[in-house]
Design an enzyme around this catalytic site. Structure first.
Site, PDB file in Angstrom:
ATOM      1  N   CYS A 135     -21.361  -6.136 -33.171  1.00 51.95           N
ATOM      2  CA  CYS A 135     -20.894  -7.410 -33.739  1.00 51.95           C
ATOM      3  C   CYS A 135     -19.841  -8.066 -32.865  1.00 51.95           C
ATOM      4  CB  CYS A 135     -20.351  -7.180 -35.144  1.00 51.95           C
ATOM      5  SG  CYS A 135     -21.632  -6.625 -36.259  1.00 51.95           S
ATOM      6  N   ASP A 136     -20.247  -8.527 -31.706  1.00 51.93           N
ATOM      7  CA  ASP A 136     -19.363  -9.245 -30.797  1.00 51.93           C
ATOM      8  C   ASP A 136     -20.263 -10.024 -29.859  1.00 51.93           C
ATOM      9  OD1 ASP A 136     -19.873  -7.586 -28.203  1.00 51.93           O
ATOM     10  OD2 ASP A 136     -19.651  -6.154 -29.838  1.00 51.93           O
TER      11      ASP A 136
END
Ligand SMILES: *Cc1c(COP(=O)(O)O)cnc(C)c1O
Length: 390
Positions: free
Chosen positions: A338-339
Site C-alpha cells: 500500500c504505497d
C-alpha cells in the site's frame, strides 16, 4: 514460451531449466515462491569457470545466500566473497575453507573484521583511511586490496559511486596500508552489475590498468586483480554464452595485466539468476478509466517482497503465463503493498495476454539473483519470498 540463451551452441552444459517449469506447473503455491534448480547453478559455475580459466571464482553470496547454493559451490571448489559477518558464518557453517573467503565489503564493522580474522580469513577490501586503520587494528598483517572507482560502463544496474577510491588516492592508500603493517596485494573494482557485453569492460579495465601501473612505479609489489562481478543473466536482451563472455573478459584482463597476477572474479547474478523462477499470482487486473490504454496488473509480489531491482525499471524481468498463446496488450505492472513506490514497470509497459485475470499464475523468469535476499520480512503483513530448492 521457451527462454533460451542467444548463443546456445557454444557449450551444451547450459540449457534452459525445463525442470523448473515442470516443477512450477505441477505445484500450487499459496504465496510468491522462488524455485531454485541447484544443478543449474552447477552448470553455470562450470560454464563460467571454463571461460575464467586460471581465475578464482569468489561467489558473491549476497546474490542468493540459499544454503543449498553455498553447499553445492563448496563441493565444486568455489571460493566466496562475503559482505558481512552473517555471510561469513553461513559459508563457514557449510564447510567453506576460511582461506577461500574474502571480506569484500569496504564498509565493515570493526568487530566483524576481528571475527573474520580469528576465523582465519586473511583478505579484506578497503577504499578509505579509516577502513585501513580498522583492518590494521583488528586483522594485523592481513592482505588488503584497494577498491577503485571506475566510470559507469553502461551496466543495467550500475555500482559506480558508492564504493571505491579515485585514482589520485589509490597509491596513497596502498602506502598507508604498508605503513600500518598490512599487505597491499592488489586492486578491485566492479564494472557494474548486468554488464551485457564483454566489450563494455574495456574502458574500465584501462582505468584500472593505469592505476596498477602507477602503483608498480611507486614500488608496490602487486599480485592480485579482483575483477568483481558484472557477468550478465538473460532477461530478454541478447547476451553471450557465459563461457565466451568470461573468456573475452579474461583476454582483456591478460592484455592489460599480463599473465602474472592472480585474478579473482566475483560473479553473483551471472552464477545464480538463471537457476531460479518465481511463481507468482495475478491479484487484480483493472483500468483506471474507460479510455485507459494500459491495464493495471497487480501481482502478489512487488518491490518489497523480492523485486527490488525493478527500481528505476533497471532490471526488466520476463514473464510467462498459461495464456501465452493469446494476443497481448500493454500493462502497467504493480506489486501489492500500500504505497505508490511499489510500481514495477510503468515507463515501459509490459506486454501481457489480453485475457489475463485475477487468480492467474504468472512466472517471473531468471529470478535466482537479488530476489530472496532483497525481500522484506513482512512489509504490509506479506510473508517474505518463499524459497524451494529442487
Ligand atoms: C554485489 C557484488 C558482486 C556481484 O555482482 P554481480 O553483478 O551480481 O555479479 C561482486 N563483487 C562485489 C564487491 C559486490 O558488491
Amino acid at each position: 514460451m521457451h527462454v533460451t540463451h542467444a548463443d546456445f551452441s557454444a557449450a551444451s552444459a547450459v540449457v534452459p531449466s525445463s525442470r523448473l517449469d515442470a516443477f512450477v506447473a505441477a505445484n500450487r503455491f499459496d504465496k510468491p515462491t522462488l524455485v531454485l534448480d541447484i544443478d543449474r547453478v552447477e552448470a553455470q559455475y562450470h560454464a563460467l569457470a571454463a571461460g575464467l580459466s586460471s581465475a578464482d571464482i569468489h561467489y558473491a553470496v549476497k546474490a542468493n545466500p540459499a544454503r543449498q547454493i553455498i553447499e553445492r559451490l563448496v563441493a565444486l571448489g568455489s571460493h566466496f566473497d562475503a559482505a558481512s559477518r552473517g555471510e561469513i558464518e553461513l559459508c563457514l557453517s557449510l564447510g567453506a575453507d576460511p582461506a577461500h573467503i574474502s571480506f569484500g565489503n569496504t564498509v565493515k564493522r570493526a568487530s566483524d573484521i576481528a571475527f573474520a580474522h580469528q576465523a582465519g580469513i586473511d583478505i579484506f577490501a578497503a577504499d578509505a583511511e579509516e577502513e585501513l586503520e580498522k583492518i590494521a587494528e583488528n586483522a594485523p598483517g592481513a592482505q588488503v586490496y584497494i577498491r577503485l572507482i571506475v566510470d559507469a560502463s553502461g551496466a543495467d544496474w550500475p555500482l559506480t559511486r558508492k564504493f571505491g577510491t579515485s585514482r589520485d588516492k589509490a597509491v596513497r592508500l596502498m602506502n598507508m596500508a604498508r605503513d600500518l603493517g598490512l599487505a597491499p596485494v592488489g586492486v578491485s573494482f566492479h564494472v557494474g552489475s548486468q554488464t551485457r557485453k564483454p566489450e563494455m569492460w574495456a574502458d574500465t579495465l584501462d582505468q584500472v590498468a593505469a592505476i596498477w601501473a602507477e602503483a608498480l612505479d611507486a614500488g608496490h609489489d602487486l599480485s592480485l586483480v579482483n575483477i568483481g562481478g558484472g557477468f550478465p543473466a538473460f532477461y530478454g536482451d541478447e547476451i553471450a554464452h557465459p563461457t565466451d563472455y568470461a573468456a573475452k573478459v579474461m583476454e582483456m584482463v591478460r592484455a592489460r595485466f599480463g599473465d602474472t597476477p592472480r585474478v579473482m572474479a566475483e560473479p553473483g547474478r551471472g552464477l545464480v539468476a538463471e537457476a531460479g523462477v518465481i511463481a507468482a499470482e495475478v491479484l487484480l487486473v483493472s483500468r483506471k478509466s474507460d479510455d485507459d490504454l494500459c491495464r493495471w496488473v497487480f501481482l502478489d509480489i512487488g518491490k518489497f517482497s523480492g523485486l527490488a531491482e525493478t527500481i528505476d525499471e533497471a532490471i526488466r524481468y520476463q514473464f510467462t503465463t498459461d495464456r501465452d498463446h493469446e494476443d497481448t496488450g500493454p500493462c502497467i505492472l504493480a506489486g501489492p503493498s500500500c504505497d505508490s513506490a511499489d510500481v514495477l514497470y510503468e515507463k515501459r509497459p509490459v506486454a501481457l495476454p489480453v485475457g489475463l485475470k485475477s487468480g492467474d499464475r504468472i512466472v517471473i523468469r531468471n529470478c535466482g539473483a537479488y530476489t530472496s535476499s532483497y525481500s522484506s520480512v513482512g512489509f504490509n503483513g506479506f510473508p517474505p519470498l518463499d524459497v524451494i530448492v529442487i
